[in-house]
Write a protein that holds these residues in place. Structure first.
Motif, mmCIF file in Angstrom:
data_model
loop_
_atom_site.group_PDB
_atom_site.id
_atom_site.type_symbol
_atom_site.label_atom_id
_atom_site.label_comp_id
_atom_site.label_asym_id
_atom_site.label_seq_id
_atom_site.Cartn_x
_atom_site.Cartn_y
_atom_site.Cartn_z
ATOM 1 N N ASN A 165 0.237 14.732 23.303
ATOM 2 C CA ASN A 165 -0.231 14.881 23.995
ATOM 3 C C ASN A 165 -1.502 15.932 23.788
ATOM 4 O O ASN A 165 -1.564 15.663 24.624
ATOM 5 N N THR A 213 4.880 13.065 34.568
ATOM 6 C CA THR A 213 4.121 13.223 34.786
ATOM 7 C C THR A 213 4.361 15.058 35.051
ATOM 8 O O THR A 213 4.687 14.887 36.319
ATOM 9 N N GLN A 220 -0.188 15.895 31.615
ATOM 10 C CA GLN A 220 0.408 16.193 29.964
ATOM 11 C C GLN A 220 1.038 15.222 30.007
ATOM 12 O O GLN A 220 1.832 14.098 30.923
ATOM 13 N N MET A 221 0.804 14.309 28.636
ATOM 14 C CA MET A 221 1.220 13.621 28.235
ATOM 15 C C MET A 221 2.740 14.029 27.911
ATOM 16 O O MET A 221 3.361 13.931 26.610
ATOM 17 N N ASN A 222 3.803 13.223 28.474
ATOM 18 C CA ASN A 222 5.285 13.172 28.503
ATOM 19 C C ASN A 222 5.989 11.910 27.714
ATOM 20 O O ASN A 222 7.464 12.085 28.656
#
Length: 249
Positions: free
Chosen positions: A112, A89, A97-99
């Protein structure tokens, strides 16, 4: 050295260290070298990130010199999984952030963005306008603008992006005159994602920087969707309204 506190601060400096390491490993002249991150030995809830010192002047970089480096970052980077995302992240400011790795850019971007909107509503409270705009955004606008990038034989290369590239996160090395970037929150993305930040007038990376960049890297097809994609990547409330009007039917 950057110093922050609390658990979120610890996660932020860890993500920034890994982001800057990824950029510096690929283009050492484009970013100060990250040296270390960690927690103060005598102050347990205080965390740090230590950079190499570079003497910088607060001026805008030359559009072509800067864009050539940025294009090299995007073009020469290789996702370790071949997918969109990052191995941990990273934080845009204090927002995670949605990684998680995804094969599809459309899927990655939508996941995201859902997280970003969720955090926005948690911070500012319910907005009835979101009840109207958000379903159309996800059901119609995002598929309309992003799905063509990966349709009819087209592909999107996962490129390493800075993630928060506005003019205050750039500079010029006084000694070498190299363009520099810092304060990154990286992930592997569609390269044009970088330019959503450049759309607002307050960001001094104007049209001449985009023009210079596209002298090195062509606009992704279909080119007619380019402006819409950049508005989607910028996405403020006014953009949501406008995109729903333009692409929501």
């Amino acid at each position: 050295m950057r110093v922050v506190s609390q658990e979120v601060g610890k996660n932020m400096v860890h993500g920034e260290f890994e982001s800057m390491k990824a950029i510096h490993t690929l283009l050492p002249k484009f970013a100060p070298e990250p040296i270390a991150w960690g927690t103060y030995e005598t102050i347990p809830d205080t965390h740090f990130f230590l950079y190499e010192y570079r003497n910088m002047v607060d001026e805008m970089p030359d559009p072509h010199k800067f864009s050539a480096r940025l294009a090299a970052l995007h073009q020469n980077s290789q996702s370790p999984t071949g997918k969109f995302g990052f191995h941990m992240t990273t934080y845009s400011g204090n927002l995670p952030q949605m990684n998680e790795w995804e094969q599809s850019w459309e899927t990655f971007f939508a996941k995201n963005l859902r997280l970003a909107l969720k955090l926005e509503l948690e911070a500012k409270g319910h907005d009835p306008e979101f009840d109207v705009l958000v379903p159309i955004l996800f059901d119609k606008v995002i598929p309309r603008l992003l799905r063509p990038l990966e349709s009819e034989g087209r592909i999107v290369k996962p490129s390493l992006v800075h993630g928060d590239l506005w003019y205050a996160n750039s500079g010029i090395d006084v000694d070498t005159e190299d363009s520099l970037i810092f304060d990154a929150c990286c992930f592997y993305a569609h390269n044009e994602y970088e330019f959503g930040q450049w759309r607002p007038v307050c960001n001094r990376f104007g049209a001449e920087y985009l023009e210079a960049y596209h002298s090195y890297v062509q606009i992704s097809p279909p080119e007619e969707d380019y402006d819409g994609r950049l508005d989607l990547y910028k996405l403020m409330l006014g953009d949501m309204r406008d995109l729903v009007k333009r692409y929501g039917s």
